[in-house]
Scaffold this motif. Structure first.
Motif, short mmCIF file in Angstrom:
data_model
loop_
_atom_site.label_atom_id
_atom_site.label_comp_id
_atom_site.label_asym_id
_atom_site.label_seq_id
_atom_site.Cartn_x
_atom_site.Cartn_y
_atom_site.Cartn_z
N GLU A 100 0.78 -1.25 0.00
CA GLU A 100 -0.11 -0.02 0.06
C GLU A 100 0.84 1.17 -0.06
O GLU A 100 0.48 2.45 -0.52
CB GLU A 100 -0.87 0.03 1.27
CG GLU A 100 -2.10 -1.10 1.12
CD GLU A 100 -2.86 -1.21 2.36
OE1 GLU A 100 -2.71 -0.47 3.20
OE2 GLU A 100 -3.93 -1.91 2.29
N LYS B 297 -0.28 6.76 -2.33
CA LYS B 297 -1.45 7.28 -1.74
C LYS B 297 -2.83 6.79 -2.50
O LYS B 297 -2.99 6.87 -3.39
CB LYS B 297 -1.61 8.92 -1.61
CG LYS B 297 -0.51 9.44 -1.00
CD LYS B 297 -0.41 9.13 0.53
CE LYS B 297 0.76 9.94 1.17
NZ LYS B 297 0.77 9.74 2.68
N ASP B 298 -3.93 6.53 -1.59
CA ASP B 298 -4.95 5.91 -2.27
C ASP B 298 -6.07 6.83 -2.42
O ASP B 298 -6.52 7.75 -1.51
CB ASP B 298 -5.48 4.81 -0.90
CG ASP B 298 -6.88 4.14 -1.77
OD1 ASP B 298 -7.21 4.17 -2.80
OD2 ASP B 298 -7.32 3.22 -0.82
N THR C 284 -8.94 6.17 -4.38
CA THR C 284 -10.24 5.21 -4.84
C THR C 284 -11.17 5.82 -4.36
O THR C 284 -12.23 6.00 -5.11
CB THR C 284 -9.98 3.91 -4.21
OG1 THR C 284 -8.63 3.35 -4.85
CG2 THR C 284 -10.99 3.00 -4.87
N GLN D 244 -8.45 -0.24 -8.18
CA GLN D 244 -7.99 0.85 -7.31
C GLN D 244 -7.46 2.02 -8.08
O GLN D 244 -7.15 2.01 -9.43
CB GLN D 244 -6.95 0.35 -6.40
CG GLN D 244 -7.36 -0.54 -5.36
CD GLN D 244 -5.96 -0.76 -4.35
OE1 GLN D 244 -5.08 -0.36 -4.69
NE2 GLN D 244 -6.55 -1.84 -3.37
N ARG E 190 -4.49 4.91 -7.28
CA ARG E 190 -3.48 5.43 -6.41
C ARG E 190 -2.76 6.48 -7.25
O ARG E 190 -2.44 6.35 -8.36
CB ARG E 190 -2.89 4.14 -5.90
CG ARG E 190 -3.62 3.13 -4.77
CD ARG E 190 -2.72 2.27 -4.32
NE ARG E 190 -3.58 1.39 -3.47
CZ ARG E 190 -3.91 1.59 -2.09
NH1 ARG E 190 -3.06 2.55 -1.70
NH2 ARG E 190 -4.70 0.87 -1.48
N GLU F 18 -5.58 -4.67 -8.73
CA GLU F 18 -4.89 -3.93 -8.16
C GLU F 18 -3.50 -4.09 -8.04
O GLU F 18 -2.59 -3.29 -7.74
CB GLU F 18 -5.16 -4.28 -6.43
CG GLU F 18 -5.28 -5.37 -5.93
CD GLU F 18 -5.25 -5.56 -4.32
OE1 GLU F 18 -5.06 -6.53 -3.91
OE2 GLU F 18 -6.20 -4.60 -3.84
N TYR G 1 -0.45 -1.47 -8.08
CA TYR G 1 1.02 -1.61 -7.19
C TYR G 1 2.02 -1.67 -7.81
O TYR G 1 3.12 -0.87 -7.75
CB TYR G 1 0.54 -2.92 -6.41
CG TYR G 1 -0.39 -2.58 -5.20
CD1 TYR G 1 -0.29 -1.36 -4.29
CD2 TYR G 1 -1.29 -3.84 -4.61
CE1 TYR G 1 -1.31 -1.37 -3.34
CE2 TYR G 1 -2.18 -3.50 -3.85
CZ TYR G 1 -2.32 -2.20 -3.07
OH TYR G 1 -3.05 -2.21 -1.96
#
Length: 596
Positions: free
Chosen positions: A289, A305-306, A308, A328, A330, A407, A411
């Motif tokens: 994350e 940083k998220d 979503t 997601q 990010r 996701e 990532y």
């Protein structure tokens, strides 16, 4: 410096002599690194593994030695005799350790002549890697290459001494073993005696070291060759060396404590680097994350940083569609890069992320009066403000955003992007080290290619006790008692607490898609051993090649292996692999079918 390398052919090595040896008569042997003829004087730089020294032959002192010296060329192997003398003031060569002295040559013998070498025996030689590997014996004469192998030797000595002092026994395990589905592709070796059957070269000693724990050895280690038939990259070879260990009656804390001490000892004794405090830890989920990687380089920020929740209902369909499909959104804040990067450089980052299966890269440039971005017209004012707030954006910053329904793609893409930004911005130095333990890996991951769950590490890793009940119905949620040691974004080593109970091991095989019959056919010898009293045990393996790379500050794994392979698994020096003789194939019961 090495002591007592005297033989019947030399009294000293070239690099060991210093001012304290002035007046001594010495006999040296080595390679002619360079010869300079100044008329009545001939200067030869003589080189061996320990260093280099200058030898002077004066025609007025010994005409016979002078005449022989005049015939030698670079890379001739010679023996010289003479007296150690101080160089005159102003003539000290500060470029070599023996620069304050020289040898007044009285005798020289040519032990072997040499053709003009196809590469220069210099550290800064710019010859191609293929030529270096073809003439590896010449490449290994370079001081830097020799130093790399000396460091590698010293690392293994420190490791052996440290583990020996803590009750470990070095035990060899077989090189010819049974093919088992442990993850990577095996190298297979046909049996001549039992035609139609095959040995495999070990991917690791995993099963044998666990059986050694069943045998009561308690603490095992081995510096061992491992083999995996995989596609190569900069830090991978088909045959590589592991520092392998296994311990009984331990938990994760015990193994981490012992191995923190080991790594601390290696770094201190090899390069004088103090790992002053306890190595920090981070769970796999937190690492993904924050850094988009399970082996993050934490020497710099650029954390993910998220976004979503902020953009899930956005009119920018790239974002909202990705969220609706379970994905997601990010982002990374590239501090100051809004001013620093041109539009062309930003577009090049968009092409870069496509290498990692991202569909594209959205960006927001924060300027003094507003924001510039191709997507800003699709964002509500509140969405834009929430993005800037979450990213802690300031004037001059560049927000880089990736969205995807998968996701893992988000990532991995941002994880690789932060490394690319680090390279562009020169955020790290080779002589700094940031250590990190990653824990609580997923036990299993689903393979679309195989249509089943596969082990994230290997099939013998123990699940977390509190997650065992999830193994049958929710295998994707099970965490492993696994741990990796990461240094500067490189996985230096990894290990786990093992399954030591036969029933649990059979459950694990079932989760991996093995029937009971298949599990016993492949791993029956391990399951059978578990019937006779097995201690709780665990272990870890470090990559010796990668460790040596770090400590010698090279980014090419071939520089720390004496005889490495190329990208297509070839040895350019020996021309391996080669075609086998028909007679050998017939003895093995093998027939080659040529493609039409």
């Amino acid at each position: 410096m090495y002591q007592d390398m005297e033989t019947s052919k030399r009294t000293h090595t070239c690099g060991i002599l210093r001012g304290k040896n002035v007046g001594e008569k010495v006999v040296l042997v080595g390679w002619v690194h360079r010869r300079r003829d100044l008329g009545g004087l001939i200067f030869i730089n003589l080189r061996d593994r320990t260093g280099m020294i200058q030898v002077v032959f004066d025609k007025e002192v010994c005409e016979e030695a002078f005449e022989i010296a005049s015939t030698v060329r670079n890379e001739y192997v010679v023996s010289v005799e003479g007296e150690v003398t101080l160089r005159e003031e102003g003539q000290i060569n500060h470029g070599i350790a023996t620069g304050e002295i020289e040898i007044k040559g009285e005798k020289i013998e040519i032990l072997d002549s040499a053709h003009t070498p196809p590469i220069y025996i210099e550290d800064d030689d710019k010859v191609s890697e293929d030529i270096r590997l073809k003439y590896r014996y010449l490449d290994l004469r370079k001081p830097k290459m020799q130093q790399n192998l000396i460091v590698r030797h010293k690392i293994t000595k420190v490791i052996r001494d440290y583990l020996d002092q803590r009750g470990f026994i070095e035990i060899e395990t077989p090189v010819l073993t049974k093919p088992t589905p442990e993850g990577a592709r095996d190298y297979l070796v046909p049996s001549r005696v039992q035609k139609g059957k095959w040995f495999a070269l070990p991917q690791s000693p995993q099963l044998f070291k666990q059986i050694l724990m069943v045998s009561g050895m308690d603490r095992y280690f081995q510096i061992v060759k491992c083999f995996r038939d995989e596609d190569l990259r900069a830090d991978r070879q088909p045959e590589f060396t592991q520092i392998d260990m296994e311990l009984s009656f331990v938990n994760q804390e015990d193994i981490i404590k012992i191995n923190e001490g080991l790594i601390r000892e290696v770094f201190k004794k090899i390069i004088g680097y103090d790992i002053s405090s306890s190595i920090p830890r981070m769970t796999y989920q937190e690492a993904m994350e924050r850094f988009g990687s399970d082996k993050p380089d934490i020497r710099f920020g650029l954390e993910l940083k998220d976004l979503t929740e902020i953009v899930k209902n956005s009119e920018f369909k790239v974002f909202s569609n990705a969220v609706r499909e379970g994905g997601q959104v990010r982002a990374i804040n590239a501090k100051g890069c809004g001013k620093r990067f041109s539009r062309k450089e930003i577009d090049s980052l968009g092409e870069f992320v496509k290498l990692y299966k991202a569909k594209g890269l959205a960006w927001i440039n924060v300027t003094e009066n507003s924001v510039k971005s191709p997507i800003v017209k699709f964002l509500k004012n509140q969405e834009l403000q929430d993005i800037l707030s979450t990213m802690e954006a300031e004037i001059g910053d560049l927000i880089l955003i990736v969205a995807d329904q998968n996701e893992k793609i988000v990532y991995n893409t941002l994880g690789q992007l932060r490394l690319e930004l680090s390279r562009k911005l020169k955020l790290t130095k080779n002589d700094s080290f940031a250590f990190l333990w990653i824990t609580e890996f997923p036990l299993l991951e689903y393979s679309e290619e195989e249509g089943r769950y596969v082990a994230t590490h290997h099939p013998f890793t123990s699940p977390m006790d509190e997650d065992i009940s999830l193994l049958e119905d929710h295998p994707e949620k099970v965490r492993a008692k696994a741990y990796d040691l990461v240094v500067n974004g490189v996985e230096l080593g990894g290990g786990s607490i093992r399954i030591h109970n036969r029933d649990l091991q059979e459950k694990m095989f079932k989760a991996l898609g093995f029937s009971k019959e298949q599990a016993w056919e492949q791993f029956g010898f391990l399951l059978e051993a578990f019937q006779y009293g097995t201690p709780p045990h665990g272990g870890i393996a470090f990559g010796l090649d990668r460790l040596t790379m770090l400590l010698t500050q090279t980014d090419n794994i071939k520089d720390v292996i004496a005889f490495p392979k190329t990208q297509n698994h070839s040895c350019l020096m020996t021309n391996a692999p080669a075609i086998a003789e028909n007679q050998q194939l017939e003895e093995l019961g093998i027939r080659i079918i040529k493609e039409r």
